[in-house]
Scaffold this motif. Structure first.
Motif, PDB file in Angstrom:
ATOM      1  N   LEU A   1      23.925  81.170  75.832  1.00 44.76           N
ATOM      2  CA  LEU A   1      24.427  80.038  76.620  1.00 44.76           C
ATOM      3  C   LEU A   1      23.380  79.509  77.596  1.00 44.76           C
ATOM      4  O   LEU A   1      23.029  78.324  77.524  1.00 44.76           O
ATOM      5  CB  LEU A   1      25.715  80.412  77.350  1.00 44.76           C
ATOM      6  N   PRO A   2      22.848  80.341  78.501  1.00 43.78           N
ATOM      7  CA  PRO A   2      21.832  79.778  79.405  1.00 43.78           C
ATOM      8  C   PRO A   2      20.524  79.447  78.684  1.00 43.78           C
ATOM      9  O   PRO A   2      19.858  78.464  79.036  1.00 43.78           O
ATOM     10  CB  PRO A   2      21.626  80.876  80.456  1.00 43.78           C
ATOM     11  N   VAL A   3      20.173  80.226  77.683  1.00 41.49           N
ATOM     12  CA  VAL A   3      18.938  79.935  76.946  1.00 41.49           C
ATOM     13  C   VAL A   3      19.054  78.584  76.242  1.00 41.49           C
ATOM     14  O   VAL A   3      18.136  77.768  76.282  1.00 41.49           O
ATOM     15  CB  VAL A   3      18.598  81.065  75.950  1.00 41.49           C
ATOM     16  N   GLY A   4      20.202  78.335  75.613  1.00 40.55           N
ATOM     17  CA  GLY A   4      20.425  77.047  74.958  1.00 40.55           C
ATOM     18  C   GLY A   4      20.393  75.905  75.953  1.00 40.55           C
ATOM     19  O   GLY A   4      19.826  74.840  75.695  1.00 40.55           O
ATOM     20  N   GLY A   5      21.001  76.119  77.122  1.00 39.19           N
ATOM     21  CA  GLY A   5      21.003  75.086  78.158  1.00 39.19           C
ATOM     22  C   GLY A   5      19.616  74.807  78.694  1.00 39.19           C
ATOM     23  O   GLY A   5      19.217  73.652  78.859  1.00 39.19           O
ATOM     24  N   ILE A   6      18.873  75.869  78.955  1.00 37.09           N
ATOM     25  CA  ILE A   6      17.509  75.703  79.476  1.00 37.09           C
ATOM     26  C   ILE A   6      16.620  75.018  78.447  1.00 37.09           C
ATOM     27  O   ILE A   6      15.857  74.104  78.779  1.00 37.09           O
ATOM     28  CB  ILE A   6      16.924  77.076  79.900  1.00 37.09           C
ATOM     29  N   ALA A   7      16.733  75.431  77.188  1.00 32.28           N
ATOM     30  CA  ALA A   7      15.912  74.821  76.132  1.00 32.28           C
ATOM     31  C   ALA A   7      16.242  73.339  75.967  1.00 32.28           C
ATOM     32  O   ALA A   7      15.344  72.504  75.836  1.00 32.28           O
ATOM     33  CB  ALA A   7      16.111  75.565  74.812  1.00 32.28           C
ATOM     34  N   ALA A   8      17.529  72.998  75.990  1.00 35.68           N
ATOM     35  CA  ALA A   8      17.930  71.600  75.814  1.00 35.68           C
ATOM     36  C   ALA A   8      17.510  70.740  77.006  1.00 35.68           C
ATOM     37  O   ALA A   8      17.038  69.609  76.829  1.00 35.68           O
ATOM     38  CB  ALA A   8      19.441  71.510  75.604  1.00 35.68           C
ATOM     39  N   SER A   9      17.655  71.270  78.228  1.00 36.49           N
ATOM     40  CA  SER A   9      17.258  70.478  79.395  1.00 36.49           C
ATOM     41  C   SER A   9      15.738  70.355  79.466  1.00 36.49           C
ATOM     42  O   SER A   9      15.220  69.303  79.860  1.00 36.49           O
ATOM     43  CB  SER A   9      17.830  71.058  80.692  1.00 36.49           C
ATOM     44  N   ALA A  10      15.021  71.393  79.068  1.00 34.67           N
ATOM     45  CA  ALA A  10      13.555  71.306  79.021  1.00 34.67           C
ATOM     46  C   ALA A  10      13.126  70.270  77.986  1.00 34.67           C
ATOM     47  O   ALA A  10      12.182  69.495  78.229  1.00 34.67           O
ATOM     48  CB  ALA A  10      12.946  72.665  78.694  1.00 34.67           C
ATOM     49  N   ALA A  11      13.818  70.237  76.850  1.00 40.95           N
ATOM     50  CA  ALA A  11      13.506  69.241  75.817  1.00 40.95           C
ATOM     51  C   ALA A  11      13.737  67.831  76.355  1.00 40.95           C
ATOM     52  O   ALA A  11      12.907  66.935  76.145  1.00 40.95           O
ATOM     53  CB  ALA A  11      14.345  69.484  74.563  1.00 40.95           C
ATOM     54  N   ALA A  12      14.845  67.615  77.052  1.00 42.26           N
ATOM     55  CA  ALA A  12      15.131  66.287  77.622  1.00 42.26           C
ATOM     56  C   ALA A  12      14.048  65.875  78.601  1.00 42.26           C
ATOM     57  O   ALA A  12      13.566  64.737  78.570  1.00 42.26           O
ATOM     58  CB  ALA A  12      16.496  66.284  78.313  1.00 42.26           C
ATOM     59  N   SER A  13      13.650  66.807  79.450  1.00 40.83           N
ATOM     60  CA  SER A  13      12.610  66.506  80.435  1.00 40.83           C
ATOM     61  C   SER A  13      11.278  66.185  79.755  1.00 40.83           C
ATOM     62  O   SER A  13      10.613  65.209  80.111  1.00 40.83           O
ATOM     63  CB  SER A  13      12.457  67.701  81.381  1.00 40.83           C
ATOM     64  N   MET A  14      10.902  66.991  78.780  1.00 38.85           N
ATOM     65  CA  MET A  14       9.632  66.756  78.078  1.00 38.85           C
ATOM     66  C   MET A  14       9.655  65.451  77.288  1.00 38.85           C
ATOM     67  O   MET A  14       8.676  64.709  77.278  1.00 38.85           O
ATOM     68  CB  MET A  14       9.309  67.931  77.158  1.00 38.85           C
ATOM     69  N   ILE A  15      10.780  65.165  76.645  1.00 34.80           N
ATOM     70  CA  ILE A  15      10.914  63.919  75.881  1.00 34.80           C
ATOM     71  C   ILE A  15      10.778  62.722  76.822  1.00 34.80           C
ATOM     72  O   ILE A  15      10.069  61.765  76.541  1.00 34.80           O
ATOM     73  CB  ILE A  15      12.256  63.892  75.122  1.00 34.80           C
ATOM     74  N   GLY A  16      11.463  62.784  77.957  1.00 31.62           N
ATOM     75  CA  GLY A  16      11.403  61.682  78.917  1.00 31.62           C
ATOM     76  C   GLY A  16      10.012  61.495  79.499  1.00 31.62           C
ATOM     77  O   GLY A  16       9.507  60.367  79.585  1.00 31.62           O
ATOM     78  N   GLU A  17       9.374  62.586  79.886  1.00 32.58           N
ATOM     79  CA  GLU A  17       8.026  62.495  80.450  1.00 32.58           C
ATOM     80  C   GLU A  17       7.027  61.975  79.423  1.00 32.58           C
ATOM     81  O   GLU A  17       6.147  61.178  79.754  1.00 32.58           O
ATOM     82  CB  GLU A  17       7.576  63.858  80.998  1.00 32.58           C
ATOM     83  N   GLU A  18       7.165  62.426  78.199  1.00 38.80           N
ATOM     84  CA  GLU A  18       6.260  61.945  77.145  1.00 38.80           C
ATOM     85  C   GLU A  18       6.490  60.464  76.868  1.00 38.80           C
ATOM     86  O   GLU A  18       5.551  59.712  76.618  1.00 38.80           O
ATOM     87  CB  GLU A  18       6.444  62.768  75.867  1.00 38.80           C
ATOM     88  N   ALA A  19       7.756  60.027  76.931  1.00 37.03           N
ATOM     89  CA  ALA A  19       8.048  58.604  76.733  1.00 37.03           C
ATOM     90  C   ALA A  19       7.403  57.770  77.840  1.00 37.03           C
ATOM     91  O   ALA A  19       6.805  56.722  77.560  1.00 37.03           O
ATOM     92  CB  ALA A  19       9.565  58.378  76.719  1.00 37.03           C
TER      93      ALA A  19
END
Length: 181
Positions: A148-166
Motif C-alpha cells: 500500500l505505501p510502496v504503491g502510493g509512493i511509487a505512483a506519487s513519485a511517477a506523477a512528480s517526475m512526469i510533471g517535472e519532465e513535462a
C-alpha cells in the motif's frame, strides 16, 4: 509575425485508443487549464504547472495505494488482486496523461498534435513501472501492508517526475523557439 508550424494531427486510431481505452477527455483538460489561467493570471506557466503537479501528487499516492487494497481482503484471490492492479494502473495512467497534457496546453502546445502521442506512450510506460514497483514489493512477502505505501509512493513519485519532465521538455522547446537577441 512568425509563421505557425504546420500541425500534424494525431491519427484517428491513436485518438480513439486514448479516448476509449484510457478514457482520455481532452475537453476536460482544456477546462482545467482555462480555469487555472483565469484563477492565477499573474503566475508564470511554470508556477501553474507546479500547481497541477502539487494537486496530482497526493491523488496519485491515493490511487497507487488503493490499487493494492484487494490483496488485503482474505479470500478474494489472485483474480481480484489482478483486477485491482489493472484498474488502478488504468486510473493512474489516465490521471498522469491528463497531467502531461494540461502542462503541454499551459505551454501553448496543441494537445491534438501527433507529437503528443509519443509523450503519452512514455507516460503510460512510466505509470506501468510505478505499478511494477508495487508488484515487486508484494513479492517480497515481508508484510501484507507493505504494497500500500510502496504503491502510493511509487505512483506519487511517477506523477512528480512526469510533471517535472513535462515542464523541462516544454519550457526547453519554448526557449529554443524564442527569437535570439
Amino acid at each position: 509575425m512568425a509563421e505557425k508550424e504546420p500541425v500534424s494531427p494525431q491519427s484517428i486510431l491513436a485518438d480513439k485508443f486514448f479516448y476509449f481505452f484510457l478514457r482520455l477527455r481532452k475537453n476536460r483538460i482544456r477546462v482545467v487549464v482555462d480555469a487555472l489561467n483565469a484563477r492565477y493570471p499573474q503566475e508564470t506557466r511554470e508556477q501553474k504547472a507546479r500547481r497541477l503537479i502539487a494537486a496530482q501528487t497526493p491523488l496519485s499516492f491515493l490511487g497507487g495505494s488503493l490499487m493494492n487494497l484487494p490483496r488485503l481482503v482474505p479470500g478474494l484471490g489472485l483474480a481480484f488482486e489482478f483486477l485491482g492492479l489493472v484498474g488502478g494502473t488504468s486510473a493512474l495512467s489516465r490521471m498522469h496523461l491528463h497531467l502531461i497534457l494540461e502542462i503541454a496546453l499551459l505551454y501553448g502546445k496543441d494537445i491534438d498534435d501527433e507529437a503528443r502521442v509519443s509523450e503519452m506512450v512514455s507516460v503510460v510506460a512510466a505509470t506501468g513501472v510505478a505499478a511494477g514497483v508495487s508488484i515487486l514489493s508484494s513479492m517480497l512477502d515481508i508484510h501484507n501492508l507493505l504494497p500500500l505505501p510502496v504503491g502510493g509512493i511509487a505512483a506519487s513519485a511517477a506523477a512528480s517526475m512526469i510533471g517535472e519532465e513535462a515542464i523541462r521538455l516544454y519550457s526547453t522547446h519554448e526557449e529554443a523557439l524564442a527569437p535570439q537577441a
